[in-house]
Design an enzyme around this catalytic site. Structure first.
Site, PDB file in Angstrom:
ATOM      1  N   LYS A 116     -51.502  37.348  20.234  1.00 47.86           N
ATOM      2  CA  LYS A 116     -51.842  36.542  19.066  1.00 47.86           C
ATOM      3  C   LYS A 116     -53.038  35.627  19.319  1.00 47.86           C
ATOM      4  CE  LYS A 116     -48.411  38.341  16.797  1.00 47.86           C
ATOM      5  NZ  LYS A 116     -47.943  39.332  17.761  1.00 47.86           N
ATOM      6  N   LYS A 158     -46.234  28.992  19.617  1.00 46.47           N
ATOM      7  CA  LYS A 158     -45.978  30.406  19.353  1.00 46.47           C
ATOM      8  C   LYS A 158     -46.249  31.240  20.598  1.00 46.47           C
ATOM      9  CE  LYS A 158     -47.091  31.939  15.202  1.00 46.47           C
ATOM     10  NZ  LYS A 158     -47.868  32.313  13.987  1.00 46.47           N
ATOM     11  N   GLY A 164     -42.089  39.047  14.635  1.00 45.78           N
ATOM     12  CA  GLY A 164     -40.797  39.130  13.969  1.00 45.78           C
ATOM     13  C   GLY A 164     -40.018  37.828  13.957  1.00 45.78           C
ATOM     14  N   GLY A 165     -40.729  36.700  14.049  1.00 49.43           N
ATOM     15  CA  GLY A 165     -40.054  35.406  13.975  1.00 49.43           C
ATOM     16  C   GLY A 165     -39.539  34.885  15.302  1.00 49.43           C
ATOM     17  N   LYS A 237     -38.347  37.732   6.487  1.00 47.66           N
ATOM     18  CA  LYS A 237     -38.590  37.910   5.062  1.00 47.66           C
ATOM     19  C   LYS A 237     -37.315  38.359   4.341  1.00 47.66           C
ATOM     20  CE  LYS A 237     -43.313  39.135   6.271  1.00 47.66           C
ATOM     21  NZ  LYS A 237     -44.250  40.246   6.509  1.00 47.66           N
ATOM     22  N   GLU A 288     -51.700  36.407  11.874  1.00 49.96           N
ATOM     23  CA  GLU A 288     -51.613  37.524  12.803  1.00 49.96           C
ATOM     24  C   GLU A 288     -51.850  38.820  12.067  1.00 49.96           C
ATOM     25  OE1 GLU A 288     -47.660  37.131  14.323  1.00 49.96           O
ATOM     26  OE2 GLU A 288     -46.741  38.216  12.650  1.00 49.96           O
ATOM     27  N   ASN A 290     -50.356  42.788  11.923  1.00 53.34           N
ATOM     28  CA  ASN A 290     -49.364  43.773  12.338  1.00 53.34           C
ATOM     29  C   ASN A 290     -50.017  45.151  12.334  1.00 53.34           C
ATOM     30  OD1 ASN A 290     -47.015  41.884  10.485  1.00 53.34           O
ATOM     31  ND2 ASN A 290     -47.121  41.994  12.695  1.00 53.34           N
ATOM     32  N   ARG A 292     -49.137  48.188  12.259  1.00 53.21           N
ATOM     33  CA  ARG A 292     -48.128  49.205  11.931  1.00 53.21           C
ATOM     34  C   ARG A 292     -47.850  49.164  10.433  1.00 53.21           C
ATOM     35  NH1 ARG A 292     -44.153  45.707  10.640  1.00 53.21           N
ATOM     36  NH2 ARG A 292     -43.855  43.852  11.927  1.00 53.21           N
ATOM     37  N   ARG A 338     -34.365  42.717   0.274  1.00 54.86           N
ATOM     38  CA  ARG A 338     -33.789  43.321   1.469  1.00 54.86           C
ATOM     39  C   ARG A 338     -32.280  43.113   1.447  1.00 54.86           C
ATOM     40  NH1 ARG A 338     -37.879  42.412   6.592  1.00 54.86           N
ATOM     41  NH2 ARG A 338     -39.845  42.494   5.433  1.00 54.86           N
TER      42      ARG A 338
END
Length: 457
Positions: A116, A158, A164-165, A237, A288, A290, A292, A338
């Site tokens: 990061k 961080k 992913g938190g 999320k 950041e 991701n 993917r 979700r």
């Protein structure tokens, strides 16, 4: 084009990749753990190989077994989905060494953006606005204190290798910093084998806005409409939507041009997502990237009509993108909820178990369920508790919200406790209706209101 592709994942995303491959007349090979032997994705695949026990380290994170399965079955490519090895530069490099195409960016790009602190430096270099913070990683508490004093509290600690938190601590005042720094280092060391930390200004009343891009090997880059992913709990999320009704077309175009330019300068191919915080004045700050596919790529597919998994496969096979920027215009409004096997009214504790009854209210315009389960499926304690993604796409946001509430009300799942009612609770709140919610809304409003009500009983 590939003839055979292995899916290095499980559950819902494995099902979606298998279906995309079958639509493209490509043979799909699944790998699975012993806990997943009766799963839907295993039965849908053309071939399936058990690669280990239920623990992720024995199966879905077992690089040697996955590569071996791909080689033994004659697969030309591996799609990693999201999670597990999808952002693991070592696995991507191993695929390259074994002449198996990794369906994603090159390993060196994954490595750059996976750190990061390095990603932040790269973004600054390529003209992407970043949140004030440390220049590179910070190894000493004294250095972290000095930076925090300069940028002002509150701050975030961080993990440079995190995602992913995980590996994140919020610090409100100087007295909290030393203990939090050491705890974050320890968590990062255990989770990622890397205790590098960086310091970042914490923007508490911000929106979490992300923008996905996809690029091919011919230099074509397409940015896709932004997603508002601000509804989070513990940095995870809960509900996503696209587009954000607070962002104008001109702001969308400006942000899109920024990320498209950075993508080109990075030499990035395949898909990735830039995540930003947006303050009350609509200033965007990079958090950041991701490297993917995202869980919430579905809302982007719905508002554009573009199939992103298929585009990923085409790009990985060396073909040009099957669409242009003009094809990526916003068409209507999409929401994603979700649906998790968890108990929101008892600390969001996971609730694994067997699903003995299941009814998805499909058969109406604009409703989509992405799931890897059927009646009789077992929600395993070894993996993420997500049961399904419930997606609604309509021409108007208010109509989409009304339909989503109806769909959630009709949905029936027996045998496990879910967050179904909690999702409806959020949808009915004033902050959601007005789209004024931020990243703290669930914690500070939804859950705070519930605590007040519980205290009054």
């Amino acid at each position: 084009m590939f003839k055979k592709v292995l899916i290095a994942n499980r559950g819902e995303i494995a099902v979606q990749i298998i279906r995309a491959l079958h639509d493209m007349d490509i043979t799909a090979v699944a790998v699975y753990s012993s806990a997943d032997k009766d799963s839907l994705f295993v039965s849908l695949a053309d071939e399936a190989i058990c690669i280990g026990g239920p623990q992720p380290s024995d199966s879905y994170l077992n690089m040697a077994e996955i590569i071996s399965a791909a080689s033994l079955t004659g697969c030309e490519a591996i799609h990693p989905g999201y999670g597990f090895l999808s952002e693991n530069e070592e696995f991507a490099a191993l695929c390259e060494q074994c002449h198996i195409k990794f369906i994603g960016p090159d390993s060196d790009i994954i490595s750059l953006m996976g750190d990061k602190a390095n990603a932040r430096d790269a973004m600054k270099k390529y003209g992407v606005p970043v949140i004030p913070g440390s220049e590179g990683v910070v190894n000493q508490v004294s250095d972290a204190k000095q930076i925090a004093d300069e940028i002002g509290y509150p701050v975030l600690l961080k993990s440079a290798a995190g995602g992913g938190g995980k590996g994140i601590r919020e610090i409100d005042e100087p007295s909290q910093l030393e203990a939090a720094f050491l705890a974050t280092q320890q968590e990062a060391r255990i989770s990622y084998g890397d205790d590098s930390i960086y310091v970042e200004k914490l923007l508490r009343d911000a929106k979490h806005i992300e923008m996905q891009v996809i690029a091919d090997n011919s230099g074509h880059v397409v940015y896709l409409p932004e997603r508002d992913c601000s509804l989070q709990r513990s940095h995870q999320k809960v509900i996503e939507e696209s587009p954000s009704i607070l962002i104008s077309e001109s702001e969308r175009k400006e942000l899109g041009n920024i990320v498209a330019t950075a993508t080109s300068k990075l030499g990035y191919t395949n898909t990735g997502t830039y995540e930003f915080l947006m303050d009350n004045d609509h200033h965007f700050y990079f958090m950041e990237m991701n490297t993917r596919l995202q869980v919430e790529h579905t809302v982007t597919e719905e508002v554009t009509g573009l199939e992103l998994i298929k585009a990923q496969i085409l790009v990985a096979a060396g073909e040009d993108l099957p669409f242009t920027q003009a094809d990526a215009a916003v068409k209507g409004h999409a929401l994603e909820c979700r649906l998790n096997a968890e108990d929101p009214y008892h600390g969001f504790a996971p609730r694994p178990g067997k699903i003995n009854h299941l009814y998805f209210p499909v058969g109406t315009m604009g409703v989509r369920f992405d799931s890897g389960i059927i009646a009789g499926s077992f929600i395993s304690p070894y993996y993420d508790s997500m049961i399904a993604k419930v997606i609604v796409h309509m021409n108007d946001r208010d109509v989409a919200i009304t339909k989503m509430k109806r769909v959630l009300s009709e949905l029936e799942i027996g045998g496990v406790t879910t967050n179904q009612d909690f999702l409806n609770e959020i949808l009915q709140s004033d902050g959601f209706k007005e789209a004024s919610y931020n990243t703290n809304y669930i914690e500070q409003v939804i859950l705070a209101d519930r605590r007040v009500l519980d205290g009054a009983k």
